[in-house]
Design an enzyme around this catalytic site. Structure first.
Site, PDB file in Angstrom:
ATOM      1  N   LYS A  53     -23.887  73.016  53.428  1.00 20.44           N
ATOM      2  CA  LYS A  53     -24.465  74.357  53.244  1.00 20.44           C
ATOM      3  C   LYS A  53     -25.052  74.844  54.565  1.00 20.44           C
ATOM      4  O   LYS A  53     -24.874  76.003  54.942  1.00 20.44           O
ATOM      5  CB  LYS A  53     -25.515  74.340  52.123  1.00 20.44           C
ATOM      6  CG  LYS A  53     -24.857  74.293  50.755  1.00 20.44           C
ATOM      7  CD  LYS A  53     -25.788  73.936  49.619  1.00 20.44           C
ATOM      8  CE  LYS A  53     -24.962  73.754  48.332  1.00 20.44           C
ATOM      9  NZ  LYS A  53     -25.702  73.176  47.221  1.00 20.44           N
ATOM     10  N   GLN A  97     -31.571  71.906  45.717  1.00 19.76           N
ATOM     11  CA  GLN A  97     -30.427  71.050  45.426  1.00 19.76           C
ATOM     12  C   GLN A  97     -30.719  70.177  44.203  1.00 19.76           C
ATOM     13  O   GLN A  97     -31.726  69.473  44.163  1.00 19.76           O
ATOM     14  CB  GLN A  97     -30.126  70.177  46.663  1.00 19.76           C
ATOM     15  CG  GLN A  97     -28.867  69.348  46.537  1.00 19.76           C
ATOM     16  CD  GLN A  97     -27.605  70.213  46.478  1.00 19.76           C
ATOM     17  OE1 GLN A  97     -27.449  71.163  47.228  1.00 19.76           O
ATOM     18  NE2 GLN A  97     -26.715  69.883  45.560  1.00 19.76           N
ATOM     19  N   ASP A 120     -28.363  80.965  43.395  1.00 21.46           N
ATOM     20  CA  ASP A 120     -27.552  80.145  42.498  1.00 21.46           C
ATOM     21  C   ASP A 120     -27.247  80.898  41.205  1.00 21.46           C
ATOM     22  O   ASP A 120     -26.323  80.542  40.472  1.00 21.46           O
ATOM     23  CB  ASP A 120     -28.330  78.868  42.135  1.00 21.46           C
ATOM     24  CG  ASP A 120     -27.812  77.641  42.865  1.00 21.46           C
ATOM     25  OD1 ASP A 120     -26.649  77.678  43.297  1.00 21.46           O
ATOM     26  OD2 ASP A 120     -28.571  76.673  42.980  1.00 21.46           O
TER      27      ASP A 120
END
Ligand code: NDP
Length: 288
Positions: A53, A97, A120
Protein backbone atom coordinates in the site's frame (compact mmCIF):
# COMPACT_ATOMS: atom_id res chain seq x y z
CA UNK A 1 -11.74 -21.39 -24.28
CA UNK A 2 -12.22 -18.39 -22.04
CA UNK A 3 -10.66 -15.00 -22.39
CA UNK A 4 -8.47 -14.37 -19.33
CA UNK A 5 -9.26 -11.12 -17.51
CA UNK A 6 -5.80 -9.75 -16.77
CA UNK A 7 -6.15 -7.99 -13.41
CA UNK A 8 -2.51 -6.91 -13.39
CA UNK A 9 -2.76 -5.14 -16.76
CA UNK A 10 -6.10 -3.49 -15.93
CA UNK A 11 -4.79 -2.45 -12.54
CA UNK A 12 -1.68 -0.89 -14.13
CA UNK A 13 -3.89 1.06 -16.55
CA UNK A 14 -6.09 2.40 -13.73
CA UNK A 15 -3.03 3.34 -11.64
CA UNK A 16 -1.68 5.32 -14.60
CA UNK A 17 -5.01 7.20 -14.75
CA UNK A 18 -4.90 7.83 -10.99
CA UNK A 19 -1.33 9.13 -11.31
CA UNK A 20 -2.38 11.61 -14.00
CA UNK A 21 -5.42 12.72 -12.02
CA UNK A 22 -3.25 13.10 -8.90
CA UNK A 23 -0.80 15.33 -10.79
CA UNK A 24 -3.73 17.56 -11.81
CA UNK A 25 -5.04 17.55 -8.23
CA UNK A 26 -1.63 18.61 -6.85
CA UNK A 27 -1.22 21.33 -9.50
CA UNK A 28 -4.67 22.78 -8.70
CA UNK A 29 -4.67 22.52 -4.92
CA UNK A 30 -1.02 22.59 -3.92
CA UNK A 31 -1.10 19.44 -1.79
CA UNK A 32 -1.30 15.70 -2.44
CA UNK A 33 -4.00 13.23 -1.43
CA UNK A 34 -2.84 11.58 1.81
CA UNK A 35 -3.35 8.05 3.11
CA UNK A 36 -2.51 6.82 6.61
CA UNK A 37 -2.19 3.08 7.12
CA UNK A 38 -2.15 1.62 10.62
CA UNK A 39 -0.81 -1.84 11.34
CA UNK A 40 -0.80 -3.39 14.81
CA UNK A 41 1.55 -6.32 15.38
CA UNK A 42 3.63 -8.21 12.85
CA UNK A 43 1.32 -10.58 11.00
CA UNK A 44 3.45 -11.52 7.94
CA UNK A 45 0.62 -11.26 5.34
CA UNK A 46 -0.55 -7.90 6.77
CA UNK A 47 3.03 -6.60 6.75
CA UNK A 48 3.31 -7.39 3.02
CA UNK A 49 -0.09 -5.78 2.27
CA UNK A 50 0.89 -2.63 4.19
CA UNK A 51 4.24 -2.39 2.41
CA UNK A 52 2.46 -2.74 -0.95
CA UNK A 53 0.00 0.00 0.00
CA UNK A 54 2.89 2.34 0.85
CA UNK A 55 4.56 1.58 -2.50
CA UNK A 56 1.30 2.11 -4.40
CA UNK A 57 0.91 5.55 -2.75
CA UNK A 58 4.41 6.49 -3.82
CA UNK A 59 3.78 5.26 -7.37
CA UNK A 60 0.69 7.44 -7.89
CA UNK A 61 2.10 10.52 -6.11
CA UNK A 62 0.22 10.43 -2.79
CA UNK A 63 1.47 11.52 0.59
CA UNK A 64 1.45 8.48 2.88
CA UNK A 65 2.13 7.58 6.48
CA UNK A 66 2.51 4.08 7.84
CA UNK A 67 1.94 3.75 11.57
CA UNK A 68 3.44 0.51 12.88
CA UNK A 69 2.21 -0.20 16.40
CA UNK A 70 3.40 -3.01 18.67
CA UNK A 71 1.30 -6.14 19.21
CA UNK A 72 0.48 -5.10 22.82
CA UNK A 73 -1.03 -1.71 21.80
CA UNK A 74 -4.04 -0.80 23.93
CA UNK A 75 -7.46 0.07 22.50
CA UNK A 76 -7.20 3.64 23.85
CA UNK A 77 -3.79 4.22 22.19
CA UNK A 78 -5.08 3.04 18.82
CA UNK A 79 -8.23 5.14 19.12
CA UNK A 80 -6.18 8.22 20.08
CA UNK A 81 -4.06 7.76 16.96
CA UNK A 82 -7.21 7.52 14.81
CA UNK A 83 -8.60 10.68 16.47
CA UNK A 84 -5.38 12.50 15.65
CA UNK A 85 -5.47 11.34 12.02
CA UNK A 86 -9.16 12.30 11.77
CA UNK A 87 -8.13 15.87 12.58
CA UNK A 88 -5.05 15.93 10.32
CA UNK A 89 -5.64 17.92 7.11
CA UNK A 90 -2.83 16.10 5.27
CA UNK A 91 -4.68 12.80 5.66
CA UNK A 92 -7.74 12.07 3.49
CA UNK A 93 -7.90 8.32 3.98
CA UNK A 94 -7.32 6.14 7.04
CA UNK A 95 -6.95 2.40 6.77
CA UNK A 96 -6.59 0.04 9.69
CA UNK A 97 -5.06 -3.20 8.47
CA UNK A 98 -7.19 -6.15 9.57
CA UNK A 99 -7.20 -8.50 11.34
CA UNK A 100 -6.25 -6.74 14.56
CA UNK A 101 -4.75 -8.69 17.50
CA UNK A 102 -7.47 -10.49 19.46
CA UNK A 103 -7.42 -8.17 22.52
CA UNK A 104 -8.56 -5.21 20.41
CA UNK A 105 -12.20 -4.47 19.58
CA UNK A 106 -12.15 -4.29 15.78
CA UNK A 107 -15.63 -2.84 15.24
CA UNK A 108 -15.08 -0.12 17.88
CA UNK A 109 -11.82 0.81 16.14
CA UNK A 110 -13.47 1.04 12.72
CA UNK A 111 -16.25 3.20 14.18
CA UNK A 112 -13.62 5.73 15.29
CA UNK A 113 -12.63 6.53 11.72
CA UNK A 114 -14.20 9.70 10.30
CA UNK A 115 -16.64 8.35 7.64
CA UNK A 116 -15.23 10.92 5.19
CA UNK A 117 -11.80 9.27 5.60
CA UNK A 118 -13.08 5.67 5.53
CA UNK A 119 -11.43 4.64 2.25
CA UNK A 120 -12.21 0.96 2.90
CA UNK A 121 -15.94 1.73 2.80
CA UNK A 122 -16.63 -0.29 5.97
CA UNK A 123 -18.13 2.47 8.15
CA UNK A 124 -21.89 1.81 8.62
CA UNK A 125 -22.78 5.24 7.17
CA UNK A 126 -20.85 4.40 4.00
CA UNK A 127 -22.35 0.90 3.91
CA UNK A 128 -25.78 2.56 4.00
CA UNK A 129 -24.81 4.82 1.11
CA UNK A 130 -23.88 1.74 -0.95
CA UNK A 131 -27.31 0.31 -0.10
CA UNK A 132 -29.13 3.38 -1.46
CA UNK A 133 -26.82 3.56 -4.46
CA UNK A 134 -25.50 7.06 -3.70
CA UNK A 135 -21.85 6.85 -2.74
CA UNK A 136 -18.39 8.31 -3.33
CA UNK A 137 -16.46 5.34 -2.01
CA UNK A 138 -17.15 1.63 -2.47
CA UNK A 139 -15.40 -1.29 -0.76
CA UNK A 140 -12.19 -2.02 -2.64
CA UNK A 141 -12.61 -5.65 -3.68
CA UNK A 142 -16.21 -5.57 -5.02
CA UNK A 143 -15.56 -2.24 -6.72
CA UNK A 144 -12.42 -3.82 -8.21
CA UNK A 145 -14.59 -6.60 -9.65
CA UNK A 146 -16.90 -4.02 -11.29
CA UNK A 147 -13.89 -2.25 -12.81
CA UNK A 148 -12.50 -5.55 -14.17
CA UNK A 149 -15.82 -6.18 -15.92
CA UNK A 150 -16.05 -2.61 -17.24
CA UNK A 151 -12.49 -2.62 -18.61
CA UNK A 152 -13.14 -6.01 -20.23
CA UNK A 153 -16.24 -4.64 -21.99
CA UNK A 154 -18.58 -7.03 -20.16
CA UNK A 155 -22.16 -5.79 -19.95
CA UNK A 156 -23.93 -6.20 -16.61
CA UNK A 157 -27.30 -4.65 -17.51
CA UNK A 158 -30.05 -7.28 -17.48
CA UNK A 159 -27.56 -10.08 -16.79
CA UNK A 160 -28.14 -12.61 -14.04
CA UNK A 161 -25.31 -12.32 -11.54
CA UNK A 162 -24.96 -15.06 -8.94
CA UNK A 163 -22.68 -14.22 -6.02
CA UNK A 164 -21.52 -17.05 -3.78
CA UNK A 165 -20.66 -15.49 -0.39
CA UNK A 166 -22.48 -12.90 1.72
CA UNK A 167 -19.69 -11.30 3.78
CA UNK A 168 -19.83 -7.62 4.63
CA UNK A 169 -16.59 -6.92 2.78
CA UNK A 170 -17.23 -8.82 -0.46
CA UNK A 171 -20.54 -10.63 -1.08
CA UNK A 172 -23.07 -8.07 0.20
CA UNK A 173 -21.48 -4.92 -1.26
CA UNK A 174 -20.87 -6.85 -4.50
CA UNK A 175 -24.61 -7.51 -4.69
CA UNK A 176 -25.38 -3.79 -4.23
CA UNK A 177 -22.87 -2.71 -6.87
CA UNK A 178 -24.25 -5.28 -9.31
CA UNK A 179 -27.80 -4.03 -8.65
CA UNK A 180 -26.68 -0.47 -9.29
CA UNK A 181 -25.17 -1.72 -12.55
CA UNK A 182 -28.62 -3.10 -13.53
CA UNK A 183 -27.83 -6.79 -13.07
CA UNK A 184 -30.40 -9.19 -11.66
CA UNK A 185 -28.75 -10.51 -8.52
CA UNK A 186 -28.87 -13.74 -6.53
CA UNK A 187 -26.76 -14.06 -3.37
CA UNK A 188 -25.87 -17.55 -2.14
CA UNK A 189 -24.19 -18.75 1.07
CA UNK A 190 -23.44 -21.88 3.06
CA UNK A 191 -27.13 -22.63 3.74
CA UNK A 192 -28.20 -22.26 0.10
CA UNK A 193 -29.84 -25.35 -1.33
CA UNK A 194 -29.17 -26.55 -4.88
CA UNK A 195 -26.15 -24.26 -5.13
CA UNK A 196 -24.74 -25.78 -8.33
CA UNK A 197 -28.14 -25.51 -10.03
CA UNK A 198 -28.47 -21.82 -9.09
CA UNK A 199 -24.90 -21.08 -10.18
CA UNK A 200 -25.63 -22.68 -13.57
CA UNK A 201 -28.24 -19.96 -14.18
CA UNK A 202 -25.59 -17.23 -13.87
CA UNK A 203 -24.45 -15.10 -16.77
CA UNK A 204 -21.89 -13.67 -14.35
CA UNK A 205 -20.74 -15.87 -11.47
CA UNK A 206 -18.77 -14.28 -8.61
CA UNK A 207 -17.15 -16.69 -6.15
CA UNK A 208 -16.21 -15.19 -2.75
CA UNK A 209 -16.24 -18.25 -0.52
CA UNK A 210 -12.73 -18.91 0.79
CA UNK A 211 -12.66 -22.60 -0.23
CA UNK A 212 -9.99 -23.76 -2.65
CA UNK A 213 -11.24 -24.94 -6.06
CA UNK A 214 -14.85 -25.17 -4.79
CA UNK A 215 -16.58 -24.09 -8.02
CA UNK A 216 -16.23 -26.91 -10.55
CA UNK A 217 -17.45 -27.28 -14.13
CA UNK A 218 -20.91 -28.42 -12.96
CA UNK A 219 -21.51 -24.96 -11.38
CA UNK A 220 -20.97 -23.06 -14.60
CA UNK A 221 -23.16 -22.42 -17.63
CA UNK A 222 -21.48 -22.58 -21.03
CA UNK A 223 -20.31 -19.06 -21.93
CA UNK A 224 -20.65 -17.56 -18.42
CA UNK A 225 -18.32 -14.88 -17.07
CA UNK A 226 -16.57 -16.25 -13.98
CA UNK A 227 -14.97 -13.95 -11.39
CA UNK A 228 -12.89 -15.61 -8.69
CA UNK A 229 -12.41 -13.45 -5.58
CA UNK A 230 -11.05 -16.28 -3.43
CA UNK A 231 -7.47 -16.37 -2.21
CA UNK A 232 -6.53 -19.69 -0.66
CA UNK A 233 -3.13 -21.12 0.10
CA UNK A 234 -2.63 -24.77 -0.83
CA UNK A 235 -0.47 -27.25 1.10
CA UNK A 236 2.40 -26.61 -1.33
CA UNK A 237 2.24 -22.87 -0.52
CA UNK A 238 0.78 -21.88 -3.90
CA UNK A 239 -2.21 -19.54 -4.13
CA UNK A 240 -5.45 -20.75 -5.61
CA UNK A 241 -8.93 -19.32 -5.97
CA UNK A 242 -12.40 -20.61 -5.15
CA UNK A 243 -12.84 -21.71 -8.77
CA UNK A 244 -11.34 -24.87 -10.19
CA UNK A 245 -9.67 -23.03 -13.05
CA UNK A 246 -8.72 -26.11 -15.10
CA UNK A 247 -12.33 -27.37 -15.09
CA UNK A 248 -14.12 -24.05 -15.53
CA UNK A 249 -11.91 -22.20 -18.00
CA UNK A 250 -12.97 -24.32 -21.03
CA UNK A 251 -16.67 -23.54 -20.34
CA UNK A 252 -16.45 -19.83 -19.47
CA UNK A 253 -16.38 -16.91 -21.91
CA UNK A 254 -14.26 -14.80 -19.52
CA UNK A 255 -12.47 -15.82 -16.34
CA UNK A 256 -10.23 -14.15 -13.74
CA UNK A 257 -7.12 -16.12 -12.73
CA UNK A 258 -5.75 -16.42 -9.18
CA UNK A 259 -3.28 -14.89 -8.70
CA UNK A 260 -3.43 -11.99 -11.16
CA UNK A 261 -7.19 -11.41 -11.35
CA UNK A 262 -9.18 -9.63 -8.63
CA UNK A 263 -6.22 -9.45 -6.21
CA UNK A 264 -4.21 -6.70 -7.93
CA UNK A 265 -7.32 -4.51 -8.16
CA UNK A 266 -7.90 -4.17 -4.42
CA UNK A 267 -4.98 -1.81 -3.67
CA UNK A 268 -5.57 0.07 -6.91
CA UNK A 269 -9.15 0.81 -5.86
CA UNK A 270 -7.87 1.88 -2.44
CA UNK A 271 -5.82 4.52 -4.30
CA UNK A 272 -8.91 5.52 -6.30
CA UNK A 273 -10.95 5.82 -3.09
CA UNK A 274 -8.26 7.94 -1.41
CA UNK A 275 -8.12 10.32 -4.37
CA UNK A 276 -11.92 10.55 -4.32
CA UNK A 277 -11.92 11.26 -0.55
CA UNK A 278 -9.32 14.02 -1.08
CA UNK A 279 -11.40 15.53 -3.89
CA UNK A 280 -14.58 15.48 -1.80
CA UNK A 281 -12.75 17.01 1.21
CA UNK A 282 -11.22 19.71 -1.02
CA UNK A 283 -14.59 20.52 -2.61
CA UNK A 284 -16.17 20.81 0.84
CA UNK A 285 -13.46 23.31 1.87
CA UNK A 286 -14.05 25.26 -1.34
CA UNK A 287 -17.75 25.51 -0.49
CA UNK A 288 -17.07 27.72 2.57
P1 NDP B 1 -15.97 -14.89 4.59
O1 NDP B 1 -15.43 -16.12 5.24
O2 NDP B 1 -16.29 -13.71 5.41
O3 NDP B 1 -17.30 -15.30 3.78
C1 NDP B 1 -17.39 -16.47 3.03
C2 NDP B 1 -18.78 -16.63 2.48
O4 NDP B 1 -18.81 -17.84 1.74
C3 NDP B 1 -19.84 -16.71 3.57
O5 NDP B 1 -20.96 -15.92 3.22
C4 NDP B 1 -20.20 -18.18 3.60
O6 NDP B 1 -21.56 -18.45 3.92
C5 NDP B 1 -19.95 -18.58 2.16
N1 NDP B 1 -19.68 -20.04 2.08
C6 NDP B 1 -18.79 -20.73 2.82
N2 NDP B 1 -18.88 -22.05 2.50
C7 NDP B 1 -19.83 -22.16 1.56
C8 NDP B 1 -20.39 -23.25 0.87
N3 NDP B 1 -19.98 -24.50 1.08
N4 NDP B 1 -21.35 -22.99 -0.04
C9 NDP B 1 -21.79 -21.75 -0.26
N5 NDP B 1 -21.31 -20.66 0.38
C10 NDP B 1 -20.34 -20.87 1.29
O7 NDP B 1 -14.93 -14.54 3.43
P2 NDP B 1 -14.67 -13.15 2.63
O8 NDP B 1 -15.92 -12.72 1.96
O9 NDP B 1 -13.93 -12.23 3.50
O10 NDP B 1 -13.64 -13.69 1.55
C11 NDP B 1 -14.01 -14.68 0.60
C12 NDP B 1 -12.76 -15.08 -0.17
O11 NDP B 1 -12.26 -13.93 -0.87
C13 NDP B 1 -11.58 -15.55 0.70
O12 NDP B 1 -10.86 -16.53 0.00
C14 NDP B 1 -10.74 -14.30 0.86
O13 NDP B 1 -9.37 -14.61 1.10
C15 NDP B 1 -10.92 -13.67 -0.49
N6 NDP B 1 -10.73 -12.22 -0.50
C16 NDP B 1 -9.97 -11.72 -1.51
C17 NDP B 1 -9.75 -10.37 -1.61
C18 NDP B 1 -8.96 -9.87 -2.76
O14 NDP B 1 -8.36 -8.81 -2.67
N7 NDP B 1 -8.93 -10.59 -3.89
C19 NDP B 1 -10.25 -9.42 -0.62
C20 NDP B 1 -11.13 -10.04 0.36
C21 NDP B 1 -11.33 -11.40 0.41
P3 NDP B 1 -22.20 -18.11 5.38
O15 NDP B 1 -22.42 -16.62 5.37
O16 NDP B 1 -23.46 -18.88 5.38
O17 NDP B 1 -21.19 -18.56 6.38
Amino acid sequence: MAQIIDGKAISAKIREEIKEETARFVAQRGYAPGLAVIIVGEDPASTVYVRNKGRACEEVGFYSEIHRLPENTQQSELEELIDRLNGDDKIHGILVQLPLPKHLDESAVLLKIDPAKDVDGFYPFNVGRIMIGDFDIAPCTPYGVMELLRYSGIETRGKHCVIVGRSNIVGKPQAMLMLKADATVTVCHSKTQNLAEICRTADILVAAIGKADFIGADYVKEGAVVVDVGINRKADGKLTGDVNFAQVEPKASFITPVPGGVGPMTITILMKNTLKAAEVAGDALGAF
